[in-house]
Each structure stands twice: as structure tokens, then as C-alpha cells.
Design a protein around this motif. Structure first.
Motif, PDB file in Angstrom:
ATOM      1  N   GLU A   1      19.634 -82.550 -54.475  1.00  0.00           N
ATOM      2  CA  GLU A   1      19.105 -83.263 -55.747  1.00  0.00           C
ATOM      3  C   GLU A   1      17.693 -83.898 -55.678  1.00  0.00           C
TER       4      GLU A   1
ATOM      5  N   PRO B   1      14.671 -80.799 -54.068  1.00  0.00           N
ATOM      6  CA  PRO B   1      15.047 -79.586 -54.696  1.00  0.00           C
ATOM      7  C   PRO B   1      14.403 -78.359 -54.143  1.00  0.00           C
TER       8      PRO B   1
ATOM      9  N   LYS C   1      12.237 -75.477 -58.694  1.00  0.00           N
ATOM     10  CA  LYS C   1      12.380 -76.792 -59.420  1.00  0.00           C
ATOM     11  C   LYS C   1      11.137 -77.468 -59.447  1.00  0.00           C
TER      12      LYS C   1
ATOM     13  N   GLU D   1       8.580 -76.293 -61.671  1.00  0.00           N
ATOM     14  CA  GLU D   1       8.780 -76.539 -62.831  1.00  0.00           C
ATOM     15  C   GLU D   1       8.332 -78.074 -63.268  1.00  0.00           C
ATOM     16  N   ASN D   2       8.791 -78.924 -62.379  1.00  0.00           N
ATOM     17  CA  ASN D   2       8.407 -80.510 -62.493  1.00  0.00           C
ATOM     18  C   ASN D   2       6.906 -80.623 -62.481  1.00  0.00           C
TER      19      ASN D   2
ATOM     20  N   ARG E   1       9.547 -74.128 -68.692  1.00  0.00           N
ATOM     21  CA  ARG E   1      10.982 -73.805 -68.364  1.00  0.00           C
ATOM     22  C   ARG E   1      11.351 -72.960 -67.191  1.00  0.00           C
TER      23      ARG E   1
ATOM     24  N   ASN F   1      16.623 -69.817 -62.995  1.00  0.00           N
ATOM     25  CA  ASN F   1      16.847 -69.710 -61.894  1.00  0.00           C
ATOM     26  C   ASN F   1      17.621 -68.277 -61.593  1.00  0.00           C
TER      27      ASN F   1
END
Length: 271
Positions: A86, A89, A93, A96-97, A108, A111
Motif C-alpha cells: 500500500e 504501490p 497506481k 494514476e497518482n 482513472r 487494472n
């Protein structure tokens, strides 16, 4: 009594007129918006930006047009995120961030990574159809070579046919979608002939990279680029893997660095 009825009748007629006007205004605005979006798309396709389009350009354009850019990441367990945590990642991810931290972009990421899948599995188990249903604006297709090379090893020529079939399907079903292909990370098996294997993982990557480049598809050769990145940072393969194959948080971070370094590069130059 009659006067009251006439007043109520006039109010009812007035209400109907207001409703009709509101409906007209709604559909007029919707039509004008659609015309504007169509014009933006047409103008964009004729622009220098489109001709020199990067991943960042496409993300900004789609966000402006639709309010959000939808990105699918497709591939094996190293796309799914085995070995990630977490706090550290997987690369999708991280992408995306990063995009959502930028002005004028709302992203968005969906996956579609599958543990143990080869390209043949993506086709036979109808995972390509699932991607098509998502109707993404951008696809990152990690080519599953870790699994194509393993237990049993898929024939390299058949892998080329699988990749061609998948790309043909995307071109037919998602003609406006930007598809970027990727190899995956190095592993402890780079130079090892696995049981019944005819080529090593290194040789497999070399041949598929040559094939993809010849098709002039947008391509990021993660396998070789990550090796160079590790050498530059004096990192060993053991330091970036959670096990023999899958990256740890540091490894996925390196993978994302490669993407981020190319986020403003014209897509036509990604090969």
C-alpha cells in the motif's frame, strides 16, 4: 368559481410553456456542447500538438473533453502488482497518482493485470474483451513475456501472432485509443534456460522488442531500460525484487520512473 378555474387553467398553461422552454434549452445546450466537442476533436487532430502528442498531451486533452481520462493497464502479475504494498504501490497506481497531481488532468486507472497470464491466456480467457468494454482512452499493454517464457515456454513466433491479434482487435474496436506496449522488469532468470525452454528470458525480450519496434507501435522497453537504470543507481537485481520474479516497492518505483521520464515524449518516438 369560473374565474378561479380560468386562473388555474392559465397557471397550468403557463407551467407547460415553462417546461417546454426548459426542455428546449436543455437539448439546445446539449447539442451545442456536442458540436463544440466534435470541433475540438477535429481541431485537435489537425493541430501540431496532436502530431507531436505525448502521453501527457493526450491525458490533458481527454480530461478537457470528457472530464476524466480513463487508462487501462493490461498484462501479468507485474501489472497486477504482486510484490507491491500500500505504501509502495505498483507502477500503474503510481502513474494514476502522478497524473492526478498535475493541473488540467483527472485520471482513472483500471487494472487488468492477471497473475500467471501469458498473451495466449489473455486471448483465450477473453480478457481483451473486458478491456474493450471499458472503452479506455489509453492502454498500457505489458506483454506478459515473464509468463510466455515460463512453464511451458510459449513459442516466440506464436507470441508475435498473439500480440498482433491483440493489437488488431484494439485497432478495430478502439480506433481512437492510444495503445502503448511495454516489456516487463528483469528477473533472476534473465540468462537461464528454463526447463524445456529454447530461449532465455533475455533472448525472448530481445526478439519481441525487435518485432514490436518493426511494427512502429508506441513501445517502452522496460526490460532493458530498467537494467540501465539499475546500473546507474548501483542497484543489484536482488534489491529491486520481492522474490525471483516480481518487483518490490523499489522495483515498481524504478518502473514508474521510466514511464515518467517519457510522459512528455511524442508517442511517435516511443519505439
Amino acid at each position: 368559481m369560473k374565474l378561479t378555474n380560468k386562473i388555474q387553467q392559465k397557471k397550468w398553461i403557463f407551467g407547460i410553456v415553462i417546461l417546454l422552454v426548459a426542455i428546449f434549452i436543455f437539448f439546445f445546450n446539449a447539442t451545442q456542447k456536442n458540436k463544440t466537442l466534435a470541433k475540438v476533436t477535429e481541431n485537435y487532430q489537425l493541430s501540431d500538438t496532436y502530431m507531436q502528442e505525448s502521453l501527457l498531451d493526450r491525458s490533458k486533452f481527454v480530461t478537457e473533453r470528457d472530464g476524466e481520462v480513463t487508462i487501462v493497464v493490461l498484462g501479468s502479475s507485474v501489472t497486477f502488482g504482486k510484490g507491491a504494498t500500500e505504501t509502495q504501490p505498483v507502477w500503474g497506481k503510481l502513474l494514476e497518482n502522478n497524473l492526478n497531481e498535475r493541473d488540467s488532468i483527472k485520471a482513472r486507472v483500471i487494472n487488468h493485470g492477471y497473475n500467471g497470464y501469458s498473451t495466449a491466456d489473455l486471448i483465450s480467457r477473453e480478457k481483451i474483451e473486458e478491456v474493450v468494454k471499458d472503452n479506455p482512452d489509453i492502454i498500457f499493454f505489458e506483454l506478459c513475456l515473464i509468463n510466455n517464457n515460463r512453464y511451458p515456454q510459449n513459442n516466440v513466433d506464436q507470441t508475435k501472432l498473439d500480440i498482433q491479434w491483440i493489437m488488431d482487435r484494439f485497432n478495430e474496436e478502439l480506433p481512437d485509443t492510444l495503445v502503448i506496449l511495454q516489456t516487463a522488469n528483469p528477473t533472476l532468470f534473465n540468462d537461464i534456460f528454463l526447463e524445456d525452454g529454447k530461449v532465455t528470458y533475455e533472448q525472448y525480450n530481445n526478439e519481441i522488442a525487435e518485432f514490436v519496434t518493426a511494427q512502429q507501435w508506441p513501445f517502452i522497453d522496460t526490460y532493458h531500460l530498467m537494467q540501465t537504470k539499475m546500473e546507474d543507481k548501483n542497484l543489484t537485481i536482488e534489491e529491486v525484487l520481492a522474490d525471483d520474479v516480481h518487483p518490490n516497492g523499489l522495483g515498481y518505483g524504478l518502473w514508474f520512473e521510466l514511464l515518467n521520464e517519457r510522459i512528455t515524449v511524442p508517442v511517435k518516438m516511443l519505439h
